[in-house]
Design an enzyme around this catalytic site. Structure first.
Site, PDB file in Angstrom:
ATOM      1  N   ASN A   9       0.859  -1.188   0.000  1.00  0.00           N
ATOM      2  CA  ASN A   9       0.000   0.000   0.000  1.00  0.00           C
ATOM      3  C   ASN A   9       0.891   1.232   0.000  1.00  0.00           C
ATOM      4  OD1 ASN A   9      -1.803   2.060   0.531  1.00  0.00           O
ATOM      5  ND2 ASN A   9      -2.358   1.355   2.581  1.00  0.00           N
ATOM      6  N   LYS A  11       0.078   4.237  -0.185  1.00  0.00           N
ATOM      7  CA  LYS A  11      -0.581   5.395   0.441  1.00  0.00           C
ATOM      8  C   LYS A  11      -0.395   6.641  -0.445  1.00  0.00           C
ATOM      9  CE  LYS A  11      -0.119   3.158   4.887  1.00  0.00           C
ATOM     10  NZ  LYS A  11       0.015   3.255   6.335  1.00  0.00           N
ATOM     11  N   HIS A  97      -9.441   1.012   5.515  1.00  0.00           N
ATOM     12  CA  HIS A  97      -8.122   1.234   6.125  1.00  0.00           C
ATOM     13  C   HIS A  97      -8.279   2.168   7.327  1.00  0.00           C
ATOM     14  CE1 HIS A  97      -3.984   2.432   6.725  1.00  0.00           C
ATOM     15  NE2 HIS A  97      -3.644   1.361   6.029  1.00  0.00           N
ATOM     16  N   GLU A  99      -6.650   4.572   8.257  1.00  0.00           N
ATOM     17  CA  GLU A  99      -6.483   6.000   7.937  1.00  0.00           C
ATOM     18  C   GLU A  99      -7.768   6.571   7.331  1.00  0.00           C
ATOM     19  OE1 GLU A  99      -2.865   5.420   5.744  1.00  0.00           O
ATOM     20  OE2 GLU A  99      -1.872   4.871   7.619  1.00  0.00           O
ATOM     21  N   GLU A 169      -4.807  -4.905  10.882  1.00  0.00           N
ATOM     22  CA  GLU A 169      -3.787  -3.865  11.016  1.00  0.00           C
ATOM     23  C   GLU A 169      -4.010  -3.116  12.333  1.00  0.00           C
ATOM     24  OE1 GLU A 169      -2.103  -2.714   6.884  1.00  0.00           O
ATOM     25  OE2 GLU A 169      -3.746  -1.380   7.360  1.00  0.00           O
ATOM     26  N   GLY A 175       2.891   2.478  10.748  1.00  0.00           N
ATOM     27  CA  GLY A 175       3.801   3.604  10.564  1.00  0.00           C
ATOM     28  C   GLY A 175       4.581   3.982  11.818  1.00  0.00           C
ATOM     29  N   SER A 215       3.881  -1.948  10.221  1.00  0.00           N
ATOM     30  CA  SER A 215       5.346  -1.960  10.350  1.00  0.00           C
ATOM     31  C   SER A 215       5.974  -3.299   9.958  1.00  0.00           C
ATOM     32  CB  SER A 215       5.769  -1.553  11.770  1.00  0.00           C
ATOM     33  OG  SER A 215       5.350  -0.224  12.041  1.00  0.00           O
TER      34      SER A 215
HETATM   35  P1  13P Z   1       3.250   0.542   7.611  1.00  0.00           P
HETATM   36  O1  13P Z   1       3.771  -0.742   7.033  1.00  0.00           O
HETATM   37  O2  13P Z   1       3.938   1.763   7.077  1.00  0.00           O
HETATM   38  O3  13P Z   1       3.205   0.484   9.103  1.00  0.00           O
HETATM   39  O4  13P Z   1       1.734   0.685   7.110  1.00  0.00           O
HETATM   40  C1  13P Z   1       0.886  -0.400   7.238  1.00  0.00           C
HETATM   41  C2  13P Z   1      -0.360  -0.092   6.510  1.00  0.00           C
HETATM   42  O5  13P Z   1      -1.126   0.760   6.904  1.00  0.00           O
HETATM   43  C3  13P Z   1      -0.626  -0.830   5.272  1.00  0.00           C
HETATM   44  O6  13P Z   1      -1.928  -0.613   4.824  1.00  0.00           O
END
Ligand code: 13P
Length: 254
Positions: A9, A11, A97, A99, A169, A175, A215
């Site tokens: 992803n 983002k 997600h 976010e 997640e 992150g 992560s």
């Molecule tokens: P990170 O791997 O940067 O922690 O992000 C995970 C994520 O949100 C994948 O959708």
């Protein structure tokens, strides 16, 4: 035997030239080292879907999108729909997600409608669930994840659920560099599969892929993917570097 999935992803990252370079670097690695029995998905921002799709034609890479509207067409300025994504070669769509939940208020019924829109267009939802730190601290993480999957997925018939990928997640791991331990990941994945078993029966639940996200990196992927109920990863930051993402793919392919 469930085929493992590694999905990157991206983002809201990269310019178009950078996105194409990342795709090219990944393709080179995949051409030089065969990886078998694995689905590899890259999930760029919307404007790059067409050029990336052209670049990955006839490769093993598959294309995903980060979100879509619950509506098929119409006066919804700024939105992108599942039929549009389908028409440019997308095969997977991330729904729910954390976010999107946190910054755009997406939850419950709306996410169920988005899952339906994705499936109605013969695409695969990658449905995300996971708890914030405060919820885990209070010991309510199982209840919350159960509610998230019930609200968005449990109206589906079994055939539709089988086309759906679930991604656990934990918000506190996204992150932050704080990965869930393999034990924490396995515990939640087994719990999710248990809920699927109660609702759909073991034969269906055993086929659903449940990815871990938060992560994931080249150093921790192997231990996470070795867990019995972890069927691959949804990777954020580490998917932006071809070398590291490829190492994660190799960890899943072993
Ligand atoms: P990170 O791997 O940067 O922690 O992000 C995970 C994520 O949100 C994948 O959708």
């Amino acid at each position: 035997m469930r085929t493992k999935v590694v999905a990157g992803n991206w983002k809201m990252n990269k310019t178009l030239p950078e996105a194409l370079q990342l795709t090219a670097e990944l393709l080179t690695r995949l051409e030089n080292h065969q990886v078998k029995n694995i689905e590899v998905v890259i999930i760029p921002p919307f404007p790059y879907l067409i050029p990336v799709s052209e670049k990955i034609q006839s490769s093993v890479l598959r294309l995903g999108a980060q979100n879509c509207s619950e509506h098929p067409w119409g006066a919804y300025t700024g939105e992108v729909s599942a039929p549009m994504l389908k028409s440019v070669g997308v095969q997977y769509v991330i729904i729910g997600h954390s976010e999107r939940r946190q910054y755009f208020g997406e939850e419950g019924t709306k996410l169920a409608q988005k899952v339906d829109a994705v499936l109605a267009n013969q695409l695969h939802p990658i449905f995300c669930c996971g708890e914030p730190l405060i919820v885990r601290g209070d010991g309510r993480h199982f209840d919350l994840v159960k509610l998230q999957i019930e609200e968005a997925l449990f109206h589906l018939p079994a055939e539709a659920l089988l086309k759906t990928i679930i991604a656990y997640e934990p918000v506190w791991a996204i992150g932050t560099g704080k990965t869930a331990t393999p034990e924490q990941a396995q515990e939640m994945h087994a719990f999710i599969r248990e809920q699927l078993t109660l609702k759909y029966g073991a034969a269906v639940a055993q086929q659903v892929r449940i990815l871990y996200g938060g992560s994931v990196n080249a150093g921790n992927a192997k231990a996470l993917f070795a867990c019995a109920d972890v069927d691959g990863g949804l990777v954020g930051g580490a998917s932006l570097k071809a070398g590291e993402f490829f190492e994660i793919i190799q960890a899943a392919a072993q």
